[in-house]
Design a protein around this motif. Structure first.
Motif, PDB file in Angstrom:
ATOM      1  N   UNK A  29       0.718  -1.179   0.412  1.00 31.39           N
ATOM      2  CA  UNK A  29      -0.095   0.017   0.348  1.00 31.39           C
ATOM      3  C   UNK A  29       0.573   1.241   0.066  1.00 31.39           C
ATOM      4  N   UNK A  30       1.954   1.223   0.644  1.00 34.59           N
ATOM      5  CA  UNK A  30       2.695   2.152   1.172  1.00 34.59           C
ATOM      6  C   UNK A  30       3.453   2.393  -0.730  1.00 34.59           C
ATOM      7  N   UNK A  31       3.663   1.088  -0.657  1.00 38.59           N
ATOM      8  CA  UNK A  31       5.423   1.371  -2.056  1.00 38.59           C
ATOM      9  C   UNK A  31       3.633   2.047  -3.795  1.00 38.59           C
ATOM     10  N   UNK A  32       2.123   1.179  -3.293  1.00 36.25           N
ATOM     11  CA  UNK A  32       1.382   2.443  -3.792  1.00 36.25           C
ATOM     12  C   UNK A  32       1.243   3.952  -4.108  1.00 36.25           C
ATOM     13  N   UNK A  33       1.433   4.108  -2.575  1.00 33.48           N
ATOM     14  CA  UNK A  33       1.066   5.798  -2.645  1.00 33.48           C
ATOM     15  C   UNK A  33       2.412   6.648  -3.385  1.00 33.48           C
ATOM     16  N   UNK A  34       3.536   5.715  -3.234  1.00 34.49           N
ATOM     17  CA  UNK A  34       5.397   6.237  -3.273  1.00 34.49           C
ATOM     18  C   UNK A  34       4.759   6.138  -4.888  1.00 34.49           C
ATOM     19  N   UNK A  35       4.317   5.838  -5.324  1.00 36.25           N
ATOM     20  CA  UNK A  35       4.339   5.404  -7.284  1.00 36.25           C
ATOM     21  C   UNK A  35       4.833   6.776  -7.838  1.00 36.25           C
ATOM     22  N   UNK A  36       4.869   7.577  -8.251  1.00 34.31           N
ATOM     23  CA  UNK A  36       5.004   9.048  -8.984  1.00 34.31           C
ATOM     24  C   UNK A  36       5.865   9.661  -9.006  1.00 34.31           C
ATOM     25  N   UNK A  37       6.001  11.078  -9.158  1.00 31.29           N
ATOM     26  CA  UNK A  37       6.665  12.134  -8.823  1.00 31.29           C
ATOM     27  C   UNK A  37       6.162  12.995  -8.141  1.00 31.29           C
TER      28      UNK A  37
END
Length: 177
Positions: A29-37
């Motif tokens: 879930x945290x990895x999903x939230x971090x995904x991006x710029x």
């Protein structure tokens, strides 16, 4: 008495398994939230081994590998506020047990700790501390705002690449003899 002991033992095993799966779900879930710029500032001794000043404008891109992945690849661009010079470094990242690990291509390794992600004004924020992986020394504090998802970034990037490729072929005339 033996039945009670066996039942207690099975209950403890189930609780341990449940805790392990919950931790894994939280990492994904945290990895999903971090995904991006992400864009913002880094302040501290983060780049003292590379260059001088302690304050940087930064852009960090986390690209999650796979939908259920707890890590991936990324880059970091830092502009030194004092000198205007910038550096760009690539890294692999992962989330394990609620900690975020960054392994840079130049050998530098950090752990992100005491962080939080939260929403303000419709934008996700991410702030915390970078620690040296090997020594545990605090290197810097950061405060970032998510500006786009990594899929939007890649779509925009590849559209530019495709447009540039089409521009290169304009004006080329082929003739059959």
């Amino acid at each position: 008495m033996k039945k009670i002991y066996t039942y207690t033992k099975l209950t403890l095993i189930a609780l341990v398994a449940l805790t392990a799966f919950t931790s894994c779900d939280e990492d994904v879930s945290l990895a999903y939230d971090l995904d991006g710029v992400w864009q913002g500032t880094i302040t501290g001794n983060y780049y003292s081994y590379r260059r001088g000043s302690n304050d940087y404008d930064t852009e960090i891109m986390f690209h999650q590998t796979g939908v259920w992945g707890s890590g991936g690849t990324g880059y970091e661009i830092d502009r030194n506020i004092g000198t205007g010079r910038y550096t760009k470094n690539y890294f692999d990242w992962s989330v394990k047990g609620g900690r975020i690990y960054l392994d840079y291509d130049d050998g530098f390794r950090i752990i992100i700790r005491d962080y939080e992600t939260y929403w303000v004004g419709g934008r996700m924020r991410f702030r915390g501390y970078f620690d040296d992986y090997d020594t545990g020394e605090q290197l810097a504090a950061f405060n970032l705002v998510k500006v786009e998802s990594s899929s939007d970034y890649y779509d925009r990037y590849y559209q530019k690449q495709e447009a540039a490729a089409q521009t290169d072929t304009i004006g080329v005339v082929t003739t059959d003899n």
